[in-house]
Design an enzyme around this catalytic site. Structure first.
Site, PDB file in Angstrom:
ATOM      1  N   HIS A 242      14.298   0.263   7.390  1.00 47.08           N
ATOM      2  CA  HIS A 242      12.705   0.414   6.868  1.00 47.08           C
ATOM      3  C   HIS A 242      12.813  -0.319   5.709  1.00 47.08           C
ATOM      4  CE1 HIS A 242      12.520   4.501   9.074  1.00 47.08           C
ATOM      5  NE2 HIS A 242      12.267   3.609   9.800  1.00 47.08           N
ATOM      6  N   ASP A 259       7.296  -6.186  10.850  1.00 45.71           N
ATOM      7  CA  ASP A 259       6.962  -5.193  11.582  1.00 45.71           C
ATOM      8  C   ASP A 259       5.568  -4.822  10.635  1.00 45.71           C
ATOM      9  OD1 ASP A 259       6.299  -2.782  12.529  1.00 45.71           O
ATOM     10  OD2 ASP A 259       8.473  -1.907  12.536  1.00 45.71           O
ATOM     11  N   ASP A 270       1.069  -1.570  15.970  1.00 34.74           N
ATOM     12  CA  ASP A 270       2.292  -1.472  15.461  1.00 34.74           C
ATOM     13  C   ASP A 270       3.030  -2.470  16.126  1.00 34.74           C
ATOM     14  OD1 ASP A 270       4.800  -0.700  14.746  1.00 34.74           O
ATOM     15  OD2 ASP A 270       4.920   1.013  15.620  1.00 34.74           O
ATOM     16  N   HIS A 349      18.168   2.843  16.899  1.00 35.55           N
ATOM     17  CA  HIS A 349      16.921   3.541  17.101  1.00 35.55           C
ATOM     18  C   HIS A 349      16.447   3.417  18.567  1.00 35.55           C
ATOM     19  CE1 HIS A 349      14.340   0.010  17.508  1.00 35.55           C
ATOM     20  NE2 HIS A 349      15.091  -0.601  16.527  1.00 35.55           N
ATOM     21  N   HIS A 353       7.762   5.039  20.912  1.00 32.74           N
ATOM     22  CA  HIS A 353       6.958   6.220  20.394  1.00 32.74           C
ATOM     23  C   HIS A 353       5.499   6.343  20.619  1.00 32.74           C
ATOM     24  CE1 HIS A 353       5.492   3.854  17.035  1.00 32.74           C
ATOM     25  NE2 HIS A 353       6.696   3.145  17.057  1.00 32.74           N
ATOM     26  N   HIS A 360       3.383   7.153  14.552  1.00 35.47           N
ATOM     27  CA  HIS A 360       4.337   7.820  15.356  1.00 35.47           C
ATOM     28  C   HIS A 360       3.181   8.985  15.844  1.00 35.47           C
ATOM     29  CE1 HIS A 360       7.850   6.034  13.253  1.00 35.47           C
ATOM     30  NE2 HIS A 360       7.255   5.287  13.630  1.00 35.47           N
ATOM     31  N   GLU A 383      10.027  -1.275  21.523  1.00 34.45           N
ATOM     32  CA  GLU A 383      10.380  -2.152  20.560  1.00 34.45           C
ATOM     33  C   GLU A 383      11.879  -2.075  20.286  1.00 34.45           C
ATOM     34  OE1 GLU A 383      10.123   0.173  16.873  1.00 34.45           O
ATOM     35  OE2 GLU A 383       8.655   1.436  17.746  1.00 34.45           O
ATOM     36  N   GLU A 406       8.504  -5.857  19.152  1.00 30.80           N
ATOM     37  CA  GLU A 406       7.695  -4.687  19.536  1.00 30.80           C
ATOM     38  C   GLU A 406       6.097  -4.847  20.009  1.00 30.80           C
ATOM     39  OE1 GLU A 406       7.128  -2.105  15.924  1.00 30.80           O
ATOM     40  OE2 GLU A 406       6.656  -0.432  17.083  1.00 30.80           O
TER      41      GLU A 406
HETATM   42  N1  GLY Z   1       6.572   0.498  12.110  1.00 30.76           N
HETATM   43  C1  GLY Z   1       7.036   1.755  12.535  1.00 30.76           C
HETATM   44  C2  GLY Z   1       7.758   1.701  13.857  1.00 30.76           C
HETATM   45  O1  GLY Z   1       7.914   0.764  14.434  1.00 30.76           O
HETATM   46  O2  GLY Z   1       8.283   2.805  14.317  1.00 30.76           O
HETATM   47 MN    MN Z   2       7.069   1.361  16.206  1.00 28.30          MN
HETATM   48 MN    MN Z   3       6.875  -0.947  14.060  1.00 27.86          MN
END
Ligand code: GLY
Ligand code: MN
Ligand code: MN
Length: 440
Positions: A242, A259, A270, A349, A353, A360, A383, A406
């Site tokens: 992050h 991102d 996203d 991760h 989502h 999200h 992603e 992503e």
């Molecule tokens: N940018 C937030 C995510 O990829 O979940």
């Molecule tokens: Mn995302």
């Molecule tokens: Mn993202």
């Protein structure tokens, strides 16, 4: 823009899903930034989904379960105030809001305390997002109590409170063609921003200069804001999941992970792309990149109606685990690496989502303990990534390489549509684009 009639249709559909009762959906409060300055205003996604109304200090109320399934739609909003409008801009006021946003009744927000207890009389259930905001919860319960105090006159107060999000989340999970139209546009603008970033990046620039190029592209095409804090992470910063400082120098020979996605008319894109600062991948960077790309391709192939939510993640994991073994980062068979979760040292991760009004987005991932099955109209991200931090048991040439790719996808009747396909991601495509960039 989504036509107003679609918002009232959503309210009617919500009412048809409710038992007899009153739904109360407030928008988000304005947030003070400092002194008398506020953060840029962003409405509450549930409220906006049901109204299309973007002003603060507004509340939607739906009284459902009357005769023959009819429902009454009420909007509370700020009064017209010509003096304030000189300073802060246009506000609809109740009268114009009723016409424009297709409500049955509208009142000034200042009348909430007077009208809500009356609306609750003889209603068995209040529908609201209990637990989201303590102050608001206290207000709702205050109205219920006020109604209860009048029980001696023979009126009943609501006995149940139902979490309206259970109904709304399910509605929001399936995007209409109108919503998809906006999401495709948000995806296109965001893809263009990533393209622009690739074209503008040079060794020696700062991450914030590249961030500025993204913002330029978002605003230039009418997106209101980034959908979330943009991550512009050069070199080792890409391994901070992050990272948002975006203030480091971009070095020749490093990768840059971006991102970033815009919000257009409430809907998020996203996208993550990773590319070499100097325009050419080194051998090891290319190997890691191709691995993540292969994992993403496997995951996208698993975005099919009828497949469980987890299928794309599982598909990506198998490819990544094999790659980590081939690179000498993990040891053993795919199954042992997956079972021991040793891969989590490099991929910690999940693979996606839901995506929509919130980046999200809302919607259940599991039902009765089992992953939900993908269905046409759902939108999600895919992603996978690989992040290698320096460690004794990791070959040094992998250190500080961070790659994520992503995309945003829509589940179709068969397979899926990649909404963000215009953002370059093949190695040859990226290198070609960057090598032909003109000097500024
Ligand atoms: N940018 C937030 C995510 O990829 O979940
Ligand atoms: Mn995302
Ligand atoms: Mn993202």
């Amino acid at each position: 823009m989504i036509p107003i009639k679609s918002f009232s249709e959503r309210r009617r559909y919500l009412a048809s899903q409710m038992q007899k009762g009153v739904a109360i959906i407030p928008t988000a409060p304005e947030q003070v930034r400092n002194q008398d300055g506020h953060y840029p205003y962003r409405f509450d996604s549930y409220f906006y989904y049901l109204t299309g109304f973007g002003e603060p200090e507004a509340v939607a109320v739906i009284v459902a379960g009357g005769d023959e399934g009819s429902s009454k739609h009420i909007l509370f909003c700020r009064d017209k105030d010509l003096e304030r409008e000189i300073w802060e801009g246009f506000r609809y006021g109740p009268e114009a809001a009723r016409e424009t946003f297709d409500f049955d009744e509208t009142y000034p927000t200042s009348k909430l305390d007077e009208i809500l207890p009356k609306l609750m009389k003889d209603q068995p259930t209040v529908y609201c997002a209990l637990g989201h905001d303590r102050e608001w919860d206290a207000r709702v319960i205050g109205w219920v109590n006020q109604t209860r105090q009048q029980a001696r006159s023979g009126l009943a107060a609501p006995a149940g409170i139902y979490d309206i999000r259970l109904l709304l989340d399910e509605m929001r999970l399936f995007k209409s063609s109108e919503e998809l139209h906006v999401m495709r546009r948000a995806a296109a603008i965001s893809s263009g921003a990533h393209r622009r970033a690739m074209q503008k990046t040079r060794p020696g620039m700062n991450e914030y200069e590249v961030e500025a190029e993204l913002l330029h592209e978002f605003r230039r095409y009418g997106a209101q804001a980034p959908a979330y804090n943009s991550i512009v992470a050069g070199g080792a910063n890409a391994c901070v999941l992050h990272y948002v400082e975006n203030n480091a120098r971009l070095n020749d020979g490093d990768l840059l992970l971006i991102d970033a996605g815009c919000e257009l008319d409430g809907y998020a894109a996203d996208i993550t792309r990773t590319f070499p600062v100097n325009g050419t991948f080194s051998a090891v960077q290319r190997d890691v990149y191709q691995l993540v790309l292969a994992a993403q391709a496997a995951a996208i192939s698993a975005v099919q109606p009828g497949y469980p939510w987890d299928a794309p993640h599982e598909a990506a994991l198998r490819v990544l685990a094999q790659g980590f073994i081939d690179f000498g980062l993990c040891h053993g068979s795919i199954d042992t690496v997956l079972q021991s979760e040793d891969y989590k040292r490099f991929y910690m991760h999940r693979t996606g989502h839901w995506l929509g009004l919130d980046v999200h987005d809302v919607g259940e991932y599991k039902r009765n303990g089992a992953w939900r099955l993908l269905q046409p109209g759902m939108t999600l991200t895919v992603e996978p990534g690989c992040y290698v931090r320096p460690a004794d048991n990791v070959p040094e040439h992998f250190w500080n390489i961070g790659v994520r790719i992503e995309d945003d996808v829509l589940v179709m009747e068969t397979g899926c549509e990649v909404l963000t396909a215009a953002a370059p991601k093949m190695v040859t495509e990226i290198e070609e684009l960057m090598q032909h960039r003109k000097d500024r």
